[in-house]
Design a protein around this motif. Structure first.
Motif, mmCIF file in Angstrom:
data_model
loop_
_atom_site.group_PDB
_atom_site.id
_atom_site.type_symbol
_atom_site.label_atom_id
_atom_site.label_comp_id
_atom_site.label_asym_id
_atom_site.label_seq_id
_atom_site.Cartn_x
_atom_site.Cartn_y
_atom_site.Cartn_z
ATOM 1 N N ASP A 94 -11.907 -3.892 -2.417
ATOM 2 C CA ASP A 94 -11.353 -2.649 -2.967
ATOM 3 C C ASP A 94 -10.309 -3.315 -3.829
ATOM 4 O OD1 ASP A 94 -10.947 -0.091 -3.320
ATOM 5 O OD2 ASP A 94 -10.832 0.282 -1.104
ATOM 6 N N VAL A 95 -10.358 -2.910 -5.033
ATOM 7 C CA VAL A 95 -9.519 -3.613 -6.169
ATOM 8 C C VAL A 95 -9.010 -2.066 -6.831
ATOM 9 C CG1 VAL A 95 -9.942 -5.665 -6.208
ATOM 10 C CG2 VAL A 95 -11.090 -4.128 -7.506
ATOM 11 N N ARG A 96 -8.254 -1.215 -6.422
ATOM 12 C CA ARG A 96 -7.723 -0.088 -7.130
ATOM 13 C C ARG A 96 -6.196 -0.099 -6.922
ATOM 14 N NH1 ARG A 96 -10.526 4.764 -3.848
ATOM 15 N NH2 ARG A 96 -10.697 3.158 -2.164
ATOM 16 N N THR A 133 0.791 -1.181 0.033
ATOM 17 C CA THR A 133 0.027 -0.165 0.218
ATOM 18 C C THR A 133 0.919 1.329 0.040
ATOM 19 O OG1 THR A 133 -0.391 -0.020 2.575
ATOM 20 C CG2 THR A 133 -2.030 -1.039 1.055
ATOM 21 N N SER A 134 2.059 0.983 -0.116
ATOM 22 C CA SER A 134 3.256 2.116 -0.231
ATOM 23 C C SER A 134 3.539 1.900 -1.557
ATOM 24 C CB SER A 134 4.211 2.251 0.892
ATOM 25 O OG SER A 134 3.765 2.258 2.080
ATOM 26 N N ILE A 188 -4.611 -0.229 -3.174
ATOM 27 C CA ILE A 188 -5.031 0.488 -2.095
ATOM 28 C C ILE A 188 -5.560 -0.348 -0.850
ATOM 29 C CG2 ILE A 188 -7.673 0.359 -2.792
ATOM 30 C CD1 ILE A 188 -6.450 3.500 -0.936
ATOM 31 N N ASN A 189 -5.457 -1.766 -1.291
ATOM 32 C CA ASN A 189 -5.860 -2.770 -0.232
ATOM 33 C C ASN A 189 -4.649 -3.856 -0.296
ATOM 34 O OD1 ASN A 189 -7.008 -4.959 0.932
ATOM 35 N ND2 ASN A 189 -9.072 -4.631 0.042
ATOM 36 N N SER A 190 -4.162 -4.015 0.896
ATOM 37 C CA SER A 190 -3.026 -5.043 0.919
ATOM 38 C C SER A 190 -3.509 -6.524 0.552
ATOM 39 C CB SER A 190 -2.153 -5.026 2.180
ATOM 40 O OG SER A 190 -3.025 -5.295 3.330
#
Length: 164
Positions: A82-84, A46-47, A140-142
């Motif tokens: 959440d798949v971004r 997420t980084s 956005i989602n690990s």
């Protein structure tokens, strides 16, 4: 046989048999560097992490602009909602642009998002030193994997030096 071309509009600048960068008008394209990325980089970070797609250009003048164009392709897979995925354009260590593609899917279902994105930035590095541009990626989602690149989806990073 020598041909002499003269004129008041600048055409006479080629009579010395040398068209140099210094003689080109503002807005001229001075050089183009392009890099393709046929590998695949996968992350669930997420980084931002380096994707492996980089290109380096050495501007001929500190007043030049660099038109940076990234065409990127990636896909995400997720067992959550959440798949971004994000792509970031970085000069040295400074982010100069970013782009987001994705979706929020309600529930807890398997979902794959295929995305194409583009970032275009007119940058002013103000240097004549070699300047590195790179692409970084994150999710956005690990719980989601982002897969950047691949043979069929090869991203491209193009740098064009524009006379300032």
């Amino acid at each position: 046989m020598t041909t002499t071309i003269t004129g008041a509009t600048g055409v006479n600048q080629i009579t010395d048999d040398a068209i140099t960068v210094a003689k080109l008008p503002t807005g001229s394209v001075l050089q183009v560097v392009s890099a393709d990325f046929s590998s695949t980089t996968t992350t669930n970070s997420t980084s931002y992490v380096d994707s492996g797609l980089t290109a380096t250009i050495t501007p001929t003048s500190a007043t030049s602009k660099i038109l940076v164009t990234l065409t990127g392709h990636y896909y995400t897979d997720n067992t959550g909602a959440d798949v971004r995925g994000y792509m970031s354009l970085v000069r040295g260590s400074t982010q100069i642009g970013w782009q987001l593609n994705g979706a929020y899917v309600g529930g807890n279902s398997n979902f794959t998002l295929y995305a194409s994105g583009a970032i275009q930035k007119l940058d002013s590095p103000s240097t004549t030193n070699a300047t590195n541009y790179k692409v970084q990626i994150k999710v956005i989602n690990s719980g989601c994997n982002l897969n950047f690149g691949g043979d069929a989806l090869a991203p491209t990073l193009t740098l064009m030096e524009i006379a300032g």
